[in-house]
Scaffold this active site. Structure first.
Site, mmCIF file in Angstrom:
data_model
loop_
_atom_site.group_PDB
_atom_site.id
_atom_site.type_symbol
_atom_site.label_atom_id
_atom_site.label_comp_id
_atom_site.label_asym_id
_atom_site.label_seq_id
_atom_site.Cartn_x
_atom_site.Cartn_y
_atom_site.Cartn_z
ATOM 1 N N GLU A 156 0.836 -1.207 0.000
ATOM 2 C CA GLU A 156 0.000 0.000 0.000
ATOM 3 C C GLU A 156 0.872 1.259 0.000
ATOM 4 O O GLU A 156 0.624 2.207 -0.752
ATOM 5 C CB GLU A 156 -0.912 0.002 1.229
ATOM 6 C CG GLU A 156 -1.742 1.251 1.415
ATOM 7 C CD GLU A 156 -2.760 1.441 0.307
ATOM 8 O OE1 GLU A 156 -2.538 2.338 -0.528
ATOM 9 O OE2 GLU A 156 -3.732 0.688 0.256
ATOM 10 N N ASP A 160 0.998 4.241 -2.873
ATOM 11 C CA ASP A 160 0.669 5.631 -2.554
ATOM 12 C C ASP A 160 1.809 6.579 -2.921
ATOM 13 O O ASP A 160 1.592 7.629 -3.538
ATOM 14 C CB ASP A 160 0.353 5.765 -1.066
ATOM 15 C CG ASP A 160 -0.908 5.021 -0.658
ATOM 16 O OD1 ASP A 160 -1.658 4.602 -1.559
ATOM 17 O OD2 ASP A 160 -1.129 4.856 0.549
ATOM 18 N N SER A 332 -7.452 2.984 -3.342
ATOM 19 C CA SER A 332 -6.133 3.525 -3.007
ATOM 20 C C SER A 332 -5.449 4.161 -4.211
ATOM 21 O O SER A 332 -4.577 5.019 -4.044
ATOM 22 C CB SER A 332 -5.216 2.413 -2.479
ATOM 23 O OG SER A 332 -5.569 2.049 -1.181
#
Length: 530
Positions: A156, A160, A332
């Protein structure tokens, strides 16, 4: 079809349409205290992995080959009109998007490899791993001296950071790593991030189920000059917190079809796992006044972006011990890329001598007034159906970034508010909280019981130069005549760099608000009696 490419001469593969498996994710859970506040709400990273491709083969003495699945930065930039944006300096040379701004990424657990991951990601796409000022693009701050690693959160984090940098390569990326995935630890990381110099956007690609005490946490997503963005969730309806907070831009998901290899926009439908719906606990904010869904409740999401793992993006990660390229989906994808758009708009505002955008007060107010700046998604469902205009799957739609950035850069907030009885002040149109203010007759006390009044400085008086206090110096609260009650005020933005006299050439008394109690109107706003 999978196409091989060299690191030096990259041609990406189309996103695979193969059946995808969800990356292992934490299930949100909550333990409520007697007060109704969560002692621990466990949050999930909001991403879904379609495929993982092995490390590059550097054998044979030649350039290594690497298979990279998923959409590339150039394709996403072309699809959403980001490649139509550009700035030049006084010397006539181009300036990277986002230069001078900082995007904060808040994630849980440590990713000790993020600098290596970012450099590896940047290389095949010819992106510099430094920001627009020539500094290494990512800085990491750990909320504790020792933080464990977690492979799911590490992937993740890579997503990002890599994609915020890909869309706004000139911006600096501040990665703040929370001690754990508990809501309390993540919000503590948000509090740190929003207070750092030059941070204009905070991206949060995580969430948990709504809970009865969530409104007590909403104040954490208010900071002058900072915009908060959150993925809306990857489980379909309903949306997750903190995306339901009225101070947060909630980013939902779509399935994006592009013409390859250029990345030409073809079509978009709602992603069936996009978080969205009607909040159980949050009231409808003023910027959603035109939304007829949800009655008096906050509805989600606000905007959308590609999220379907079958049309996902390329991510490089060392999360499982070996470097791999992944095709990743989930909401995301959108949160850090929308944060990059906000940073780019703030860059344009700074170049024009304006103050940064201010979350709910500016960005959300502006976006809901700009329906022409979006691709309207009219098909697909997450339990709710997408349709013309605002919907509970994709919100206003996905960005026509060239228009969104242009209009956010030009945006100037104007609101009319009323002073309460007995004081000369204002009530925030966003939060309903009191705003401390002052006029040439003198400063005032807080406009509501229990609200701490900060200082504000008058700078202009009708027909004369200011003669009370020098610009920027604090003044102590003092009572004012009761006959001022019920006076209407208008709050307007102006450039904080403008001289006070030039900023308010009016025959009406005006004041500059240096510090606002509610924290949702920019410092340097003008309060005018009308």
């Amino acid at each position: 079809m999978v196409t091989q490419s060299t690191v030096q001469d990259h041609v990406s593969t189309p996103p695979t349409k193969a059946t995808h498996a969800h990356f292992e994710r934490l299930e949100p859970r909550q333990l409520l205290s007697a007060s109704g506040m969560p002692d621990m709400v466990e949050c999930s990273p909001l991403l879904v992995v379609t495929s993982g491709i092995g490390p590059a083969n550097h054998g044979g003495g030649g350039a290594g080959t690497v298979i990279i699945p998923g959409y590339t930065p150039a394709q996403m930039a072309h699809a959403y009109g980001i490649d139509q944006l550009g700035f030049t300096g006084k010397d006539g040379k181009p300036i990277l998007l986002g230069t001078g701004q900082t995007i904060a990424i808040v994630d849980a657990y440590a990713d000790p490899n993020i600098a290596t991951e970012l450099a590896t990601f940047d290389s095949p796409f010819s992106i510099s791993n430094t920001d627009g000022n020539g500094v290494l693009a990512v800085t990491t701050f750990m909320m504790a001296r020792k933080i464990p690693t977690n492979s799911g959160w590490a992937l993740e984090t890579a997503l990002d950071v890599e994609w915020a940098h890909a869309i706004a390569p000139g911006a600096h990326i501040l990665l703040v790593e929370a001690k754990s995935s508990s809501m309390a630890d993540l919000i503590a990381a948000v509090d740190y991030a929003k207070a750092q110099p030059n941070v204009v956007a905070v991206s949060m690609s995580w969430g948990g189920k709504e809970f009865s005490g969530e409104t007590a946490y909403d104040s954490h997503f208010q900071q002058m000059g900072v915009t908060f963005l959150s993925a809306s969730g990857d489980y379909g309806a309903p949306a997750e917190y903190p995306s339901t907070s009225p101070g947060v831009i909630a980013v939902g998901g779509t399935s994006l079809t592009l013409g390859l290899p250029s990345g030409q926009y073809v079509s978009e439908t709602a992603w069936n796992d996009s978080g969205g719906g009607i909040s159980l606990y949050e009231s409808k904010p003023s910027y959603q006044g035109s939304v007829t869904l949800g009655g008096a409740s906050r509805t989600n999401p606000d905007v959308a972006y590609d999220a379907d793992p079958a049309t996902g993006v390329a991510v490089y990660s060392l999360a499982n011990g070996r470097g791999k390229w992944y095709q990743v989906g989930g909401t995301s994808i959108g949160a850090p890329q929308w944060a990059a758009l906000v940073a780019t708009a703030d860059q344009a505002r700074v170049l024009a001598g304006k103050a940064p955008l201010n979350g709910a007060q500016d960005v959300l107010t502006a976006l809901y007034g700009l329906p022409g700046d979006f691709h309207d998604i009219i098909s697909g469902s997450n339990g709710y159906s997408a349709g013309p205009g605002y919907d509970l799957v994709t919100g206003l739609g996905s960005p026509k970034a060239n228009l969104v950035v242009q209009d956010l850069a030009a945006f100037s907030a104007t609101s009319t508010v009323m002073a309460p009885a007995g004081v000369l002040g204002a009530i925030s149109p966003v939060t309903g909280m009191a705003v401390a203010s002052s006029l040439p007759m003198g400063p005032v006390s807080a406009a509501a019981p229990g609200v701490q009044a900060d200082f504000a400085t008058p700078f202009a008086q009708s027909g004369s130069a200011p003669d009370l206090m020098p610009w920027g110096e604090p003044m102590q609260p003092a009572p004012v005549p009761a006959e001022t009650s019920g006076t209407a005020f208008r709050i307007e933005d102006f450039s904080a760099s403008d001289p006070p006299a030039a900023a308010a050439p009016s025959s009406l008394p005006r004041v500059a608000l240096d510090v606002l109690v509610a924290g949702d109107v920019l410092a340097g706003s003008v309060l005018e009696i009308v």
